[in-house]
Design an enzyme around this catalytic site. Structure first.
Site, PDB file in Angstrom:
ATOM      1  N   LYS A  14     -14.872  -3.632  64.157  1.00 16.98           N
ATOM      2  CA  LYS A  14     -14.140  -3.141  65.356  1.00 16.98           C
ATOM      3  C   LYS A  14     -13.153  -2.288  65.214  1.00 16.98           C
ATOM      4  O   LYS A  14     -12.959  -1.229  65.620  1.00 16.98           O
ATOM      5  CB  LYS A  14     -13.869  -4.471  66.279  1.00 16.98           C
ATOM      6  N   ARG A 128     -10.926  -7.414  52.334  1.00 19.31           N
ATOM      7  CA  ARG A 128     -10.349  -6.629  53.159  1.00 19.31           C
ATOM      8  C   ARG A 128      -8.812  -6.425  52.878  1.00 19.31           C
ATOM      9  O   ARG A 128      -8.211  -7.656  52.507  1.00 19.31           O
ATOM     10  CB  ARG A 128     -10.399  -7.134  54.881  1.00 19.31           C
ATOM     11  N   ARG A 161      -4.861 -10.572  55.012  1.00 14.65           N
ATOM     12  CA  ARG A 161      -4.481 -11.631  56.149  1.00 14.65           C
ATOM     13  C   ARG A 161      -4.796 -12.948  55.862  1.00 14.65           C
ATOM     14  O   ARG A 161      -5.707 -13.128  55.092  1.00 14.65           O
ATOM     15  CB  ARG A 161      -5.611 -10.941  57.127  1.00 14.65           C
ATOM     16  N   ARG A 172     -14.208 -19.011  61.845  1.00 14.99           N
ATOM     17  CA  ARG A 172     -14.089 -17.736  63.127  1.00 14.99           C
ATOM     18  C   ARG A 172     -15.503 -17.490  63.283  1.00 14.99           C
ATOM     19  O   ARG A 172     -15.767 -17.178  64.754  1.00 14.99           O
ATOM     20  CB  ARG A 172     -13.407 -16.856  62.336  1.00 14.99           C
TER      21      ARG A 172
HETATM   22  P1  AP5 Z   1     -12.711  -4.392  60.104  1.00 18.43           P
HETATM   23  O1  AP5 Z   1     -12.694  -3.231  60.796  1.00 18.43           O
HETATM   24  O2  AP5 Z   1     -11.280  -4.812  59.846  1.00 18.43           O
HETATM   25  O3  AP5 Z   1     -13.280  -5.469  61.123  1.00 18.43           O
HETATM   26  P2  AP5 Z   1     -12.918  -6.200  62.448  1.00 18.43           P
HETATM   27  O4  AP5 Z   1     -14.311  -6.247  63.197  1.00 18.43           O
HETATM   28  O5  AP5 Z   1     -11.774  -5.456  63.020  1.00 18.43           O
HETATM   29  O6  AP5 Z   1     -12.472  -7.543  61.843  1.00 18.43           O
HETATM   30  P3  AP5 Z   1     -11.663  -8.629  62.518  1.00 18.43           P
HETATM   31  O7  AP5 Z   1     -11.298  -9.538  61.364  1.00 18.43           O
HETATM   32  O8  AP5 Z   1     -10.084  -7.879  62.641  1.00 18.43           O
HETATM   33  O9  AP5 Z   1     -11.993  -9.234  63.837  1.00 18.43           O
HETATM   34  P4  AP5 Z   1     -11.524 -10.757  64.243  1.00 18.43           P
HETATM   35  O10 AP5 Z   1     -12.287 -10.403  65.580  1.00 18.43           O
HETATM   36  O11 AP5 Z   1     -11.930 -11.725  63.735  1.00 18.43           O
HETATM   37  O12 AP5 Z   1     -10.068 -10.659  64.205  1.00 18.43           O
HETATM   38  P5  AP5 Z   1      -9.029 -10.262  65.405  1.00 18.43           P
HETATM   39  O13 AP5 Z   1      -7.816  -9.744  64.631  1.00 18.43           O
HETATM   40  O14 AP5 Z   1      -9.274  -9.947  66.568  1.00 18.43           O
HETATM   41  O15 AP5 Z   1     -13.618  -4.329  58.978  1.00 18.43           O
HETATM   42  C1  AP5 Z   1     -13.468  -5.367  58.042  1.00 18.43           C
HETATM   43  C2  AP5 Z   1     -13.691  -5.084  56.640  1.00 18.43           C
HETATM   44  O16 AP5 Z   1     -14.866  -4.541  56.357  1.00 18.43           O
HETATM   45  C3  AP5 Z   1     -12.479  -3.893  56.357  1.00 18.43           C
HETATM   46  O17 AP5 Z   1     -12.375  -4.294  55.015  1.00 18.43           O
HETATM   47  C4  AP5 Z   1     -13.440  -2.457  56.438  1.00 18.43           C
HETATM   48  O18 AP5 Z   1     -12.838  -1.832  55.547  1.00 18.43           O
HETATM   49  C5  AP5 Z   1     -14.926  -3.074  56.090  1.00 18.43           C
HETATM   50  N1  AP5 Z   1     -15.915  -2.469  56.804  1.00 18.43           N
HETATM   51  C6  AP5 Z   1     -15.812  -1.948  57.970  1.00 18.43           C
HETATM   52  N2  AP5 Z   1     -17.022  -1.087  58.288  1.00 18.43           N
HETATM   53  C7  AP5 Z   1     -17.820  -1.282  57.171  1.00 18.43           C
HETATM   54  C8  AP5 Z   1     -19.134  -0.784  56.653  1.00 18.43           C
HETATM   55  N3  AP5 Z   1     -19.868  -0.004  57.641  1.00 18.43           N
HETATM   56  N4  AP5 Z   1     -19.650  -1.123  55.565  1.00 18.43           N
HETATM   57  C9  AP5 Z   1     -18.987  -1.679  54.597  1.00 18.43           C
HETATM   58  N5  AP5 Z   1     -17.473  -2.134  54.893  1.00 18.43           N
HETATM   59  C10 AP5 Z   1     -16.988  -2.140  56.255  1.00 18.43           C
HETATM   60  O19 AP5 Z   1      -8.507 -11.814  65.805  1.00 18.43           O
HETATM   61  C11 AP5 Z   1      -7.809 -12.556  65.001  1.00 18.43           C
HETATM   62  C12 AP5 Z   1      -7.304 -14.065  65.380  1.00 18.43           C
HETATM   63  O20 AP5 Z   1      -6.441 -13.703  66.723  1.00 18.43           O
HETATM   64  C13 AP5 Z   1      -8.505 -14.756  66.202  1.00 18.43           C
HETATM   65  O21 AP5 Z   1      -9.137 -15.682  64.979  1.00 18.43           O
HETATM   66  C14 AP5 Z   1      -7.913 -15.436  67.340  1.00 18.43           C
HETATM   67  O22 AP5 Z   1      -7.240 -16.672  66.597  1.00 18.43           O
HETATM   68  C15 AP5 Z   1      -6.792 -14.524  67.657  1.00 18.43           C
HETATM   69  N6  AP5 Z   1      -7.395 -13.725  68.690  1.00 18.43           N
HETATM   70  C16 AP5 Z   1      -7.645 -12.244  69.043  1.00 18.43           C
HETATM   71  N7  AP5 Z   1      -7.919 -12.189  70.053  1.00 18.43           N
HETATM   72  C17 AP5 Z   1      -8.142 -13.273  70.770  1.00 18.43           C
HETATM   73  C18 AP5 Z   1      -8.632 -13.407  72.099  1.00 18.43           C
HETATM   74  N8  AP5 Z   1      -9.007 -12.407  72.837  1.00 18.43           N
HETATM   75  N9  AP5 Z   1      -8.815 -14.912  72.496  1.00 18.43           N
HETATM   76  C19 AP5 Z   1      -8.257 -15.634  71.714  1.00 18.43           C
HETATM   77  N10 AP5 Z   1      -7.808 -15.698  70.524  1.00 18.43           N
HETATM   78  C20 AP5 Z   1      -7.775 -14.473  70.072  1.00 18.43           C
END
Ligand code: AP5
Ligand code: ZN
Length: 216
Positions: A14, A128, A161, A172
């Site tokens: 994402k 990552r 992270r 997660r």
């Molecule tokens: P990356 O692009 O970083 O993936 P992402 O989908 O953004 O993953 P996140 O881990 O950030 O998502 P998340 O939803 O768990 O975390 P968030 O910060 O929202 O890609 C990942 C890796 O893969 C990178 O190294 C990249 O280089 C690689 N990659 C990408 N595309 C690739 C490809 N095609 N091929 C190979 N490699 C690739 O949330 C974190 C925490 O915050 C949650 O657990 C929760 O506690 C809290 N939180 C956040 N939002 C909320 C909400 N709305 N409600 C309640 N709690 C929340």
């Protein structure tokens, strides 16, 4: 340009894809994960409360997250469009978003779900690295920085992270299946959901996303 939601399990790409969309469409990314991590870093009241949930891989309570998004969407830079990354993650959040947007005379135009199997998620998240300064994401194998510890864009330090440990990643993923998957059905029922295969070359995925947005 429709107001967008980018959904998908942890590690679906994402954040990676959002960066490409920001460059192309010049609209802001609203990432609840990024906002919460910055609050944790700054040790604000919100950050102190959110940290315990985030470290376990659990969701931060709806009331806190909804408040953040409602405030952020009022900012001027969201007036000609925005991309929600990682929000809404529960049906309650989706309903709150709908009410807020209605009051602002706005709506969601498209919800894109980037789909990636669990096994791939674990590989991606355990490798990552993120820039402490500008937030640019890297992967030690799939998209490495030229210098292992430094950001190519700004020279900032790269870090792992806290929630990218295997046990937390599994928690997660479970939370995603149980609490966030139903949000896909919420948008599907409104005819707003498009699914994108998130496995493959990053550039190809970007192209598929752009085609979905531009209706080709
Ligand atoms: P990356 O692009 O970083 O993936 P992402 O989908 O953004 O993953 P996140 O881990 O950030 O998502 P998340 O939803 O768990 O975390 P968030 O910060 O929202 O890609 C990942 C890796 O893969 C990178 O190294 C990249 O280089 C690689 N990659 C990408 N595309 C690739 C490809 N095609 N091929 C190979 N490699 C690739 O949330 C974190 C925490 O915050 C949650 O657990 C929760 O506690 C809290 N939180 C956040 N939002 C909320 C909400 N709305 N409600 C309640 N709690 C929340
Ligand atoms: Zn950087």
């Amino acid at each position: 340009m429709p107001n967008l939601i980018l959904m998908g399990p942890p590690g679906a790409g994402k954040g990676t894809q959002c960066q490409k969309l920001i460059d192309r469409y010049k609209i802001p990314q609203v990432s609840t994960g990024d906002i919460l991590r910055s609050a944790v870093r700054d040790k604000t009241v919100l950050g102190l409360e959110a940290k315990a949930y985030m470290d376990k891989g659990a969701l931060v309570p709806d009331e806190l997250v909804v408040k953040i998004v409602v405030e952020r969407l009022k900012d001027k830079d969201c007036s000609s469009g925005f991309i929600l990354d990682g929000f809404p993650r529960t049906i309650k959040q989706a309903e709150a978003l709908e009410n807020t947007l209605k009051q602002m005379d706005k709506k969601i135009g498209l919800c894109l779900s980037i789909d990636v199997p669990n096994k791939e998620v674990i590989k991606r998240l355990s490798g990552r690295r993120v820039c402490r300064q500008c937030g640019q994401g890297y992967h030690v194998e799939f998209s490495p920085a030229s210098n292992a510890n430094k950001c190519d864009k700004c020279g900032g330090e790269l870090y792992q992270r806290d929630d990218d440990k295997e046990e937390t990643i599994k928690a997660r993923l479970k939370v995603y299946d149980e609490q966030t998957s139903p949000v896909k059905e919420f948008y599907k029922a409104k005819g707003l959901l498009k699914s994108i295969d998130g496995v493959g070359r990053m550039e190809n995925i970007t192209e598929n996303i752009i085609n979905a947005i531009e209706g080709k």
